[in-house]
Design an enzyme around this catalytic site. Structure first.
Site, PDB file in Angstrom:
ATOM      1  N   LYS A   1      17.391  60.231 -55.224  1.00  0.00           N
ATOM      2  CA  LYS A   1      16.658  59.569 -56.316  1.00  0.00           C
ATOM      3  C   LYS A   1      17.022  60.201 -57.660  1.00  0.00           C
ATOM      4  CE  LYS A   1      13.204  58.236 -52.975  1.00  0.00           C
ATOM      5  NZ  LYS A   1      11.828  57.924 -52.638  1.00  0.00           N
TER       6      LYS A   1
ATOM      7  N   HIS B   1      16.476  49.260 -52.584  1.00  0.00           N
ATOM      8  CA  HIS B   1      15.410  50.241 -52.324  1.00  0.00           C
ATOM      9  C   HIS B   1      14.096  49.730 -52.922  1.00  0.00           C
ATOM     10  CE1 HIS B   1      13.022  53.883 -52.494  1.00  0.00           C
ATOM     11  NE2 HIS B   1      13.793  54.333 -51.525  1.00  0.00           N
TER      12      HIS B   1
ATOM     13  N   GLU C   1      12.195  50.587 -44.374  1.00  0.00           N
ATOM     14  CA  GLU C   1      11.356  51.541 -45.092  1.00  0.00           C
ATOM     15  C   GLU C   1      10.032  50.878 -45.463  1.00  0.00           C
ATOM     16  OE1 GLU C   1      13.912  54.860 -46.944  1.00  0.00           O
ATOM     17  OE2 GLU C   1      13.767  53.256 -48.403  1.00  0.00           O
TER      18      GLU C   1
ATOM     19  N   GLU D   1      11.831  51.079 -54.563  1.00  0.00           N
ATOM     20  CA  GLU D   1      11.555  51.497 -55.937  1.00  0.00           C
ATOM     21  C   GLU D   1      12.293  50.600 -56.925  1.00  0.00           C
ATOM     22  OE1 GLU D   1      12.516  55.627 -55.434  1.00  0.00           O
ATOM     23  OE2 GLU D   1      10.742  55.851 -54.170  1.00  0.00           O
TER      24      GLU D   1
ATOM     25  N   GLY E   1       7.257  58.448 -49.677  1.00  0.00           N
ATOM     26  CA  GLY E   1       6.742  59.493 -50.560  1.00  0.00           C
ATOM     27  C   GLY E   1       5.248  59.710 -50.441  1.00  0.00           C
TER      28      GLY E   1
ATOM     29  N   SER F   1       8.808  59.217 -45.478  1.00  0.00           N
ATOM     30  CA  SER F   1       8.219  60.501 -45.103  1.00  0.00           C
ATOM     31  C   SER F   1       8.809  61.104 -43.822  1.00  0.00           C
ATOM     32  CB  SER F   1       6.691  60.383 -45.009  1.00  0.00           C
ATOM     33  OG  SER F   1       6.149  59.981 -46.261  1.00  0.00           O
TER      34      SER F   1
ATOM     35  N   ASN G   1      18.548  60.305 -49.845  1.00  0.00           N
ATOM     36  CA  ASN G   1      18.454  59.603 -51.127  1.00  0.00           C
ATOM     37  C   ASN G   1      17.847  60.585 -52.125  1.00  0.00           C
ATOM     38  OD1 ASN G   1      17.840  57.976 -53.285  1.00  0.00           O
ATOM     39  ND2 ASN G   1      16.324  56.716 -52.203  1.00  0.00           N
TER      40      ASN G   1
HETATM   41  P1  PGA Z   1      10.590  59.771 -48.669  1.00  0.00           P
HETATM   42  O1  PGA Z   1      11.504  58.640 -49.322  1.00  0.00           O
HETATM   43  O2  PGA Z   1      11.385  60.385 -47.544  1.00  0.00           O
HETATM   44  O3  PGA Z   1      10.337  60.762 -49.789  1.00  0.00           O
HETATM   45  O4  PGA Z   1       9.353  59.121 -48.184  1.00  0.00           O
HETATM   46  C1  PGA Z   1      12.274  57.776 -48.524  1.00  0.00           C
HETATM   47  C2  PGA Z   1      13.060  56.848 -49.397  1.00  0.00           C
HETATM   48  O5  PGA Z   1      12.569  56.460 -50.466  1.00  0.00           O
HETATM   49  O6  PGA Z   1      14.201  56.469 -49.055  1.00  0.00           O
END
Ligand code: PGA
Length: 253
Positions: A13, A97, A169, A99, A175, A215, A11
Site C-alpha cells: 500500500k 483492490h 478479499e 481501497e 485491515g 487480516s 501489498n
Molecule cells: P490486510 O490487507 O492484510 O492489512 O487486512 C489486505 C489487503 O488489503 O490486501
C-alpha cells in the site's frame, strides 16, 4: 486435480520510501532463501518499483505494482501504464483492490479495462474482488462476486491458467483484524472457482490461483491454506515487516 503452487503476495500500500522498500525486500529475500514450493510477490509503491526490481535481480521474489491505467500513454496526469510497469521490472499488478474501488472511483468497467491492458502487456493481474459487510449481511455475497467476476473478466482470453490470479478479499476483513473463518473463505473460493469454470472451462479454472486476503497473519495462515480452494494469500499489514512476512511465506516449512 491440478497442483497449484501457493502464492503469498504482499501489498505494501502507501508505505515505505524507495530506500526502505529496498531494505525490506533484501531482508525478506535473505529470510526466505530456503522457501520451497511457494511463490512470493511484493507490491511496493510506484516510485520504488524500479529500485526494488533491480535490488531483487536474480531473486525468486516477483515484483508487482498496485494499480495501472489502461491506456498505453497519453494525457492522464498522475497515471502509469502497463508498459511502464513492465519497464520498471514488474511481472504482476494488483487490480481492483477494494481501497481503489472505495476511495478512487474504481468500477467493474475500469477494472476490466485494466485487466485487459495488463494481460496485453504481459503482466499477471492480481484481480481483487469481495463483498462489504452490509452486502454479506444482506446475503448478497455470491451475487456481488458473480457480478465483479463477470464484468471484470469480460473478454479476457487465457493462454494458460497462470495468466491471472484472483484475490478474494472480503472488505470487512481488510485491515480490521477480522479474518473470514476458513469455512467462509473456502465457501467463497469454491464459488469463485465454479464461476471461473463456467467462464473458462474446468481445466483453466482448476489451474487458477485464488488468494485469500483480509487480516492474514502468521497465526491464521496455515488454517486458511489447508482449505482446498485457498491457494495463497494477499497480505497487507503483515507484509510490511520482513520477519513477519517471512513467516507467512514459510507457513508450511
Ligand atoms: P490486510 O490487507 O492484510 O492489512 O487486512 C489486505 C489487503 O488489503 O490486501
Amino acid at each position: 486435480m491440478t497442483q497449484r503452487v501457493p502464492l503469498i503476495a504482499g501489498n505494501w500500500k502507501m508505505h515505505k520510501t524507495g530506500t526502505q522498500a529496498v531494505e525490506a525486500a533484501e531482508r525478506l529475500d535473505g529470510l526466505i532463501k530456503e522457501a520451497a514450493g511457494v511463490e512470493v510477490m511484493i507490491a511496493p509503491v510506484h516510485t520504488a518499483l524500479y529500485q526494488v526490481s533491480r535490488a531483487l535481480k536474480g531473486s525468486a521474489i516477483a515484483v508487482g505494482a498496485q494499480n495501472l491505467h489502461w491506456e498505453q500513454q497519453g494525457a492522464f496526469t498522475g497515471e502509469i501504464s502497463a508498459e511502464m510497469i513492465v519497464d520498471a521490472g514488474c511481472s504482476h499488478v494488483i487490480v481492483g483492490h477494494s481501497e481503489r474501488r472505495q476511495f478512487f472511483g474504481e468500477t467493474d468497467d475500469s477494472v476490466n479495462r485494466k485487466i485487459l491492458a495488463a494481460k496485453k502487456a504481459g503482466l499477471v493481474p492480481v484481480f481483487c474482488i469481495g463483498e462489504t459487510e452490509t452486502q454479506r449481511e444482506a446475503r448478497e455475497t455470491f451475487s456481488v462476486l458473480d457480478k465483479q467476476m463477470q464484468d471484470g473478466l469480460k473478454s479476457f482470453a487465457f493462454e494458460k491458467p497462470s495468466d491471472l490470479v484472483v484475490a478474494y478479499e472480503p472488505v470487512w476483513a481488510i485491515g480490521t483484524g477480522k479474518t473470514a473463518t476458513r469455512d467462509q473463505a473456502q465457501e467463497a473460493h469454491q464459488f469463485i472457482r465454479s464461476l471461473l469454470e463456467k467462464l473458462f472451462g474446468k481445466l483453466t479454472a482448476d489451474g487458477i490461483r485464488i488468494l485469500y486476503g483480509g487480516s492474514v497473519k502468521p497465526d491464521n495462515v496455515e488454517a486458511l491454506m489447508e482449505m482446498p480452494d485457498v491457494d495463497g494469500a494477499l497480505v497487507g499489514g503483515a507484509s510490511l515487516d520482513p520477519e513477519t512476512f517471512g513467516k507467512l511465506v514459510l507457513f508450511n516449512q
